[in-house]
Write an enzyme that holds these catalytic residues in place. Structure first.
Site, PDB file in Angstrom:
ATOM      1  N   HIS A  27      48.184  13.270  11.544  1.00  0.00           N
ATOM      2  CA  HIS A  27      47.073  13.133  10.592  1.00  0.00           C
ATOM      3  C   HIS A  27      45.929  12.345  11.230  1.00  0.00           C
ATOM      4  O   HIS A  27      44.761  12.659  11.023  1.00  0.00           O
ATOM      5  CB  HIS A  27      47.544  12.424   9.310  1.00  0.00           C
ATOM      6  N   ASP A 121      41.900  11.688   4.082  1.00  0.00           N
ATOM      7  CA  ASP A 121      42.970  12.669   4.233  1.00  0.00           C
ATOM      8  C   ASP A 121      43.392  13.140   2.839  1.00  0.00           C
ATOM      9  O   ASP A 121      43.701  12.308   1.968  1.00  0.00           O
ATOM     10  CB  ASP A 121      44.142  12.007   4.968  1.00  0.00           C
TER      11      ASP A 121
END
Ligand code: UDP
Length: 464
Positions: A27, A121
């Site tokens: 990520h 995110d």
């Protein structure tokens, strides 16, 4: 709008952005690259990671060219591994993360630095809520493919029932017909890792409020999916977010992601690869999380050995005890095992002939961008869906199929490697891999589809 001038727009206004990441290598990497793009185009970026990760990353040769600040996930001393459960970790992260993010935004404001927008995110939808409290614009960044996001969106809306019924073929506009096995593992009948599914499905709980939804993919790769979903979800593509050295080379000294949670072994790998002939090496790596069973590790080991190719195999320290005893010694003339490597450097080495991969989305995009054919061995989460697209839609690899015991056997692995490396059978796959590599590079280069989207977002931010 010129690149790298340090300001944006005719009014010279500089956009201040907070980029808030989820604490996992797969990520952090793409969000870091997206941040570098924004920074290169003149935005002032502050990159935000958890305290635990900040304090526990080995040094990087290429640290990010902007400040890195921290928030708390409620587990500052031990991070995710110290949580009592997956859901406890995410609950605490939401609570403590929201609080410490508010503090960070206030500190910035007190220092006279008004934040314009927060990029976050998608698995942390609470960041949007905090951003809205401060009147910030919001960019939800999705680290998985458009296809996978589209599936989760349908699950969120109740349009795909979970678990997916075994014999059912799922039809979604813009997507190929998908079987249960093609679905992300979290929504399959057989879900070996329950607990994370809420996180990926709840990404969509407040997306309507986000100003932009961006996905680490590129239009040419997933245009049918994007067209199929555009009336429901307006997702833009801004990828592939990999270091610029491997794509357009417009960002100086951008060869490494720059925030490594594992220690690299660059020199050992490069030296070893330098001594191998062109396209002769199988590179096998399964990302930062996947854990294989002892039996699967054994089959993989002997599958690599049986392929009769050279092989470079990444076995993380936590997986090392599963490698068959004396395997490394027995194959020392053809194989090298390392606990982690600089994957992009390895993939782009001319000695690499194929990539045996778990099909994590970053690994998949990296292989597509560099043009390396794949042997797909998906393990969990979105990897099963990525493998479907790699083999059947983009046609840059073959899938190593499970047997009835859900193990990929050594002969299957060796056969797949031979198929991809073979001069006759593998030619088409390699040609496709090269084609996608060219399209990926073009997408992020000046005026490419992803480049234009980044410019559009920044232009809208400076105009308010
Ligand atoms: N990676 C790396 N060295 C390795 C294995 C992986 O640098 O030995 C990087 C890889 O380049 C990718 C990330 O770690 O950027 C893994 O992300 P991915 O989405 O492929 O898998 P995950 O770790 O999330 O399962």
């Amino acid at each position: 709008m010129a690149d790298g001038e340090g300001k944006i727009g005719n009014n010279g206004k500089k956009v201040n952005l907070l980029v808030v990441t989820y604490p996992a290598q797969g990520h952090i990497n793409p969000l870091l690259q997206f941040s570098k793009r924004l920074h290169h185009k003149g935005a002032a970026v502050t990159f935000v990671v958890t305290k635990f990760l900040f304090n526990n990353q080995p040094n990087s040769d290429h640290p990010p060219p902007f400040p890195v600040e921290t928030i708390s996930d409620g587990h500052d001393a031990g991070g995710f591994p110290s949580a009592v459960s997956i859901s406890d970790y995410h609950d605490r992260f939401k609570h403590d993360g929201s609080q410490t993010l508010r503090d960070l935004i206030r500190r910035k404001e007190d220092a006279g630095r008004r934040i314009d927008a927060v990029v976050y995110d998608g698995v942390m939808p609470w960041v949007l809520d905090v951003g809205k409290e401060f009147g910030l614009r919001t960019v939800a960044y999705f680290t998985q493919s458009c296809a996978v996001n589209n599936i989760y969106y349908h699950v969120y809306r109740g349009e795909i029932k979970v678990p997916v019924v075994a014999e059912e073929e799922i039809r979604i506009a813009g997507m190929p017909p998908l079987t249960t096995a093609d679905m992300p593992s979290f929504i399959q009948v057989v879900n070996p890792y329950p607990g994370f599914s809420d996180v990926v499905i709840n990404q969509f709980e407040n997306v309507e409020e986000a100003d932009w939804l961006v996905c680490n993919s590129f239009y040419e790769l997933e245009h049918q999916v994007l067209e199929g979903m555009k009336n429901k979800l307006s997702m833009k593509t801004i990828g592939p977010n990999v270091p610029s050295f491997y794509t357009d080379k417009r960002i100086d000294d951008d060869r490494d992601y720059g925030f490594n949670l594992f220690k690299m072994n660059n020199e050992v790998c490069q030296k070893w690869l330098d001594a191998r002939p062109k396209a002769s090496v199988v590179f096998a790596a399964f990302g930062s999380y996947a854990t294989l069973s002892v039996e699967q590790m054994e089959e993989l080991a002997w599958g690599l050995a049986q392929s009769n190719s050279f092989f470079l195999w990444v076995v993380r320290e936590t997986e090392a005890a599963k490698v068959p005893v004396k395997f490394a010694e027995a194959t020392v003339d053809r194989g090298l095992l390392v606990p982690w490597c600089y994957q992009l450097d390895v993939l782009s080495h001319e000695s690499i002939g194929c990539f045996v991969t778990h099909c994590g989305w970053n690994s998949t995009l990296e292989a597509l961008t560099i043009g390396v054919p794949m042997v797909a061995m998906p393990q969990w989460t979105d990897q099963t869906t990525n493998a479907k697209f790699v083999t059947d839609i983009w046609k840059t690899g073959v899938r190593a199929l499970l047997d009835d015991a859900r193990i990929v056997r050594r002969t299957t692995i060796a056969d797949c490697i031979l198929k991809v490396m073979d001069n006759n059978g593998g030619t088409k796959i390699r040609k496709n891999a090269t084609k996608w590599g060219e399209l990926a590079k073009r997408a992020v280069d000046r005026d490419g589809s992803s480049d234009r989207t980044v410019d559009e977002i920044l232009a809208q931010l400076v105009s308010v």
